[in-house]
Design a protein around this motif. Structure first.
Motif, mmCIF file in Angstrom:
data_model
loop_
_atom_site.group_PDB
_atom_site.id
_atom_site.type_symbol
_atom_site.label_atom_id
_atom_site.label_comp_id
_atom_site.label_asym_id
_atom_site.label_seq_id
_atom_site.Cartn_x
_atom_site.Cartn_y
_atom_site.Cartn_z
ATOM 1 N N GLY A 56 3.796 -8.507 5.094
ATOM 2 C CA GLY A 56 3.361 -7.179 4.678
ATOM 3 C C GLY A 56 2.935 -6.256 5.805
ATOM 4 N N ASN A 57 2.354 -6.823 6.857
ATOM 5 C CA ASN A 57 1.858 -5.978 7.944
ATOM 6 C C ASN A 57 2.769 -5.971 9.159
ATOM 7 O OD1 ASN A 57 -0.582 -4.626 7.301
ATOM 8 N ND2 ASN A 57 -1.518 -6.645 7.031
ATOM 9 N N SER A 89 -3.477 -8.981 0.125
ATOM 10 C CA SER A 89 -3.642 -8.347 -1.194
ATOM 11 C C SER A 89 -2.476 -8.676 -2.117
ATOM 12 C CB SER A 89 -3.714 -6.824 -1.084
ATOM 13 O OG SER A 89 -4.465 -6.437 0.010
ATOM 14 N N VAL A 90 -1.413 -9.210 -1.566
ATOM 15 C CA VAL A 90 -0.264 -9.558 -2.405
ATOM 16 C C VAL A 90 -0.393 -11.021 -2.810
ATOM 17 C CG1 VAL A 90 2.254 -9.713 -2.475
ATOM 18 C CG2 VAL A 90 1.161 -7.917 -1.128
ATOM 19 N N ASN A 101 -0.182 -9.863 4.313
ATOM 20 C CA ASN A 101 -0.895 -8.904 3.469
ATOM 21 C C ASN A 101 -1.528 -9.720 2.348
ATOM 22 O OD1 ASN A 101 -1.871 -7.010 1.745
ATOM 23 N ND2 ASN A 101 0.012 -5.764 1.682
HETATM 24 C C1 LIG Z 1 -0.618 -4.731 0.904
HETATM 25 O O1 LIG Z 1 -0.432 -4.968 -0.463
HETATM 26 C C2 LIG Z 1 -1.037 -4.010 -1.310
HETATM 27 C C3 LIG Z 1 -0.868 -4.507 -2.756
HETATM 28 O O2 LIG Z 1 0.482 -4.691 -3.061
HETATM 29 C C4 LIG Z 1 -0.402 -2.664 -1.066
HETATM 30 O O3 LIG Z 1 -1.022 -1.690 -1.879
HETATM 31 C C5 LIG Z 1 -0.557 -2.302 0.404
HETATM 32 O O4 LIG Z 1 0.131 -1.092 0.675
HETATM 33 C C6 LIG Z 1 0.012 -3.407 1.265
HETATM 34 N N1 LIG Z 1 -0.224 -3.119 2.676
HETATM 35 C C7 LIG Z 1 0.771 -2.886 3.526
HETATM 36 C C8 LIG Z 1 0.371 -2.622 4.921
HETATM 37 O O5 LIG Z 1 1.937 -2.903 3.186
#
Ligand SMILES: *[C@@H]1O[C@H](CO)[C@@H](O)[C@H](O)[C@H]1NC(C)=O
Ligand SMILES: *[C@@H]1O[C@H](CO)[C@@H](O)[C@H](O)[C@H]1NC(C)=O
Ligand SMILES: *[C@@H]1O[C@H](CO)[C@@H](O)[C@H](O)[C@H]1NC(C)=O
Ligand SMILES: *[C@@H]1O[C@H](CO)[C@@H](O)[C@H](O)[C@H]1NC(C)=O
Length: 666
Positions: free
Chosen positions: A68-69, A55-56, A53
């Motif tokens: 994250g995924n 975005s983190v 992920n």
């Molecule tokens: C990925 O990270 C972002 C930011 O923390 C979060 O909002 C998002 O839900 C995450 N995606 C997943 C699939 O967990």
């Protein structure tokens, strides 16, 4: 985004099915062309990126970044209640087993290979009604299953200690009390009896608690579908059994309690839990030699439980341990039936099936055992460097290095001869599934008793673990055959960073286990001997406490955290050593479409070993009930204490992944 995802799946499938293509007899097909390597690197990159992920920020939460995924791609379901790499690895292993079992019987097959194949046939051909009738008969012989008999169950004749002894004698079943026959700790050349905790929390399992709970969901299904209990009774019985199970597991004992203590049997006797009587029923003789007791608090707790738990719950609990062995779930398709039977066969012929898989994998990839051995030596060397630069005083260091040097490495399933002898007299009939299971369990019961008179044989280690494990008594690390399915972890085509981060780390972690708080008390011969200077013991304890304190929010398995803490340092050192030896450009230490440096790839590969998902209802149960180290927490502890990690990802001081206060064991 969708198209990318489709590519990702395709790529992942390509990688995962490669071993299967190999097994199908296409050995000549080469994966060694530059184009093949390029495709594999693309696929690996896609697979790794799919879990990320981005975005983190890595320094905020490396697990959320790296994994994250994962849950979206590999969600836990009712069928597989937890998913992680070890589950995937097990799946691959089971596919191998199925292929082997489906092959025609050949006159060149060994006697045991024949037995295994006939057993598989008997499983495919079993009839449910017959199986059920036979199991009910067996339960009757053992006093009856209260959940089935209802008010007709004879409570007055029930004797928990006696049933425990009978199940152990006839079928080698461990129920309330753990009974082991293993090398003595003071003198490891003879086998001794051990009594202690039911399930060993020091055991090396990826997610023992999740496994346990999903077993219990299965139990409920079995009670209902196989034994024909009403949904209501099946549920309430399963709940009672889970509760008892959790009580049995809750006593974890201090690490020092795990060090076995030599006593006479009679010293352990209480009116409620008379072990002298238990052993006499089990072995059929008066056992006069001293025995080992470990986790004494567990024995006390068991006495209490025996006194306070309703007899029918105890009887349901003990007898239901046979359900899983004898009964098969009702499945819809032939394919599922084959999967189930392959799993059953590998459970019941554990070591032998490991051997069959080993033989096949080693044939396909003859270079793998040598590669593992090389990697093992490199990890050892890295650990030696680490210890030499540690706080250990000269005398303790010398002893530690001697132990490290003597530590050996063993791939399970390599010994064919002994395994043939082990099953020499076992009768297997393709038309008698129930009888087959009964005879296999009886052989287990008999071998356990026999082992008391034999010298220890580390080659016949029981169980079918999916990850490597360390046994202090042998000062040896065991590698399961499933680990030879290398493409899940590494390939020549991938950056070496991944090899060091995955297989390398796994070996390093087991080396580190030799020096965890339990195993450090054993010497290079596997005997209990205190080779630590007083100051070194004090220092070790202080550092262990440091690690423990980081987990104040939940009790944990401290030895696992120690092994992770040391393991990551070893594996990174080994990788750094390798990097240093490279003279040419490191073009291949990166992956297409990824900007990670070699060191960053190392930590990413390591983190993705721990990606996992767990069914929400299990997660809830776990949080409220038991102490465990989920993968996520283990990774957090491992990386937040690693200076190399903070440096590699340039994490600012006091970010979550780089706290100022660090705990380092060595
Ligand atoms: C990925 O990270 C972002 C930011 O923390 C979060 O909002 C998002 O839900 C995450 N995606 C997943 C699939 O967990
Ligand atoms: C345990 O059982 C043995 C044999 O039945 C008996 O002699 C002994 O007194 C018992 N011990 C206790 C503490 O009940
Ligand atoms: C399948 O099982 C039945 C009895 O359950 C037996 O009569 C039959 O011979 C078996 N078939 C094979 C191929 O072994
Ligand atoms: C042990 O520790 C004490 C106190 O820190 C120190 O004074 C002593 O010199 C140490 N002994 C050895 C052998 O290192």
């Amino acid at each position: 985004m969708r198209d990318l995802a489709a590519f990702v799946y395709l790529a992942v499938i390509v990688v995962v099915t490669l071993p299967a293509i190999n097994a199908g007899g296409y050995e000549a097909l080469s994966f060694n062309t530059p184009l093949a390597h390029q495709i594999m690197r693309e696929a690996k990159s896609a697979g790794m990126r799919a879990y990320l992920n981005s975005s983190v920020r890595p320094c905020d939460d490396f697990y959320a970044y790296a994994c994250g995924n994962y849950a979206r791609i590999n969600p836990a379901t009712e069928q597989s209640t937890s998913t992680d790499l070890f589950t995937t690895l097990n799946g691959g292993y089971q596919r191998h087993v199925r292929q082997l079992l489906r092959q025609p019987k050949l006159t060149s097959d060994s006697g045991t290979e024949m037995r295994v194949k006939y057993f598989y046939d008997s499983c495919l051909n079993r009839t449910m009604w017959q199986q059920r009738a036979q199991l009910l008969q067996l339960f009757k012989e053992l006093g009856g299953l209260p959940a089935l008999e209802g008010s007709a169950w004879d409570e007055f004749s029930f004797d928990a200690v006696e049933l425990m002894a009978q199940l152990l004698r006839r079928f080698g079943k461990i129920t309330l009390l753990n009974v082991k026959v293993a090398p003595g700790i003071a003198y490891s050349q003879t086998n001794r009896l051990y009594f202690g905790q039911h399930t060993d929390p020091l055991g090396e399992q990826a997610s023992p608690w999740a496994q346990l709970l999903s077993d219990d969901l299965l139990l409920q299904r079995n009670l209902q579908q196989l034994l024909g209990l009403s949904a209501e009774i099946a549920h309430s019985t399963a709940v009672e059994l889970i509760k008892l199970q959790l009580k049995l597991l809750r006593s974890k004992g201090e690490p020092s309690e795990h060090v076995p203590r030599l006593v006479m049997l009679s010293e352990l006797d209480t009116p409620g839990l008379n072990l002298t009587r238990f052993v006499r029923s089990w072995l059929g003789l008066n056992y006069q030699l001293p025995v080992y007791e470990y986790v004494p608090s567990y024995l006390r707790q068991l006495q209490q439980l025996l006194a306070s738990t309703p007899k029918r719950v105890l009887a349901n609990y003990m007898l239901s341990t046979l359900l899983n062995d004898f009964m098969l779930e009702q499945v819809a398709t032939e394919e599922q039936q084959q999967q189930l039977c392959a799993r059953k066969t590998s459970e019941l012929f554990e070591t032998y099936v490991q051997h069959m898989v080993y033989a096949e994998l080693a044939l396909q990839n003859p270079q793998i055992p040598g590669m593992l051995r090389g990697l093992w030596q490199e990890q050892k060397l890295a650990f030696e460097q680490l210890l030499r630069h540690s706080w250990l005083d000269a005398s303790t260091l010398e002893q530690a290095l001697a132990k490290l040097k003597a530590m050996s490495f063993y791939i399970m399933g390599t010994e064919a001869q002994e395994l043939e002898q082990h099953y020499d007299e076992l009768v297997i009939s393709s038309a008698d599934y129930f009888g087959n299971v009964q005879r296999i369990l009886e052989l287990r019961g008999q071998q356990l008793r026999l082992r008391l008179q034999l010298v220890p044989n580390p080659k016949l280690y029981e169980g079918m673990p999916m990850s490597p494990f360390y046994v202090p008594a042998y000062n040896r690390v065991f590698i399961p055959a499933s680990f030879l399915q290398h493409r899940y972890f590494w390939d020549e085509a991938y950056p070496m960073a991944l090899k060091y981060a995955t297989v390398g780390y796994s070996l390093a972690q087991e080396l580190a286990h030799g020096f965890d708080d339990y195993s450090r008390r054993f010497d290079e011969q596997g005997s209990l001997r205190n080779w630590w200077q007083q100051n070194a013991t004090a220092e070790f304890e202080q550092r262990r406490q440091c690690l423990l304190a980081q987990f104040s929010e939940g009790p944990t398995m401290p030895d696992e955290n120690i092994a992770a803490n040391v393991g990551v340092a070893i594996a990174f050192q080994a990788y750094s050593n390798w990097l240093q030896q490279q003279t040419s450009e490191l073009e291949l230490e990166s992956l297409p479409r990824m900007s990670h440096s070699p060191q960053q790839l190392f930590f990413l590969g390591l983190a993705q070993l721990w990606c996992s998902d767990l069914l929400p209802q299990l997660r809830k149960l776990l949080d409220s009930n038991v102490a465990y180290t989920p993968h996520e927490q283990r990774l957090q502890s491992m990386l937040a204490n690693s200076l190399a990690f903070a440096e590699t990802y340039a994490c600012e001081q006091n970010s979550r992944m780089n706290p100022t206060h660090k705990c380092l064991i060595f």
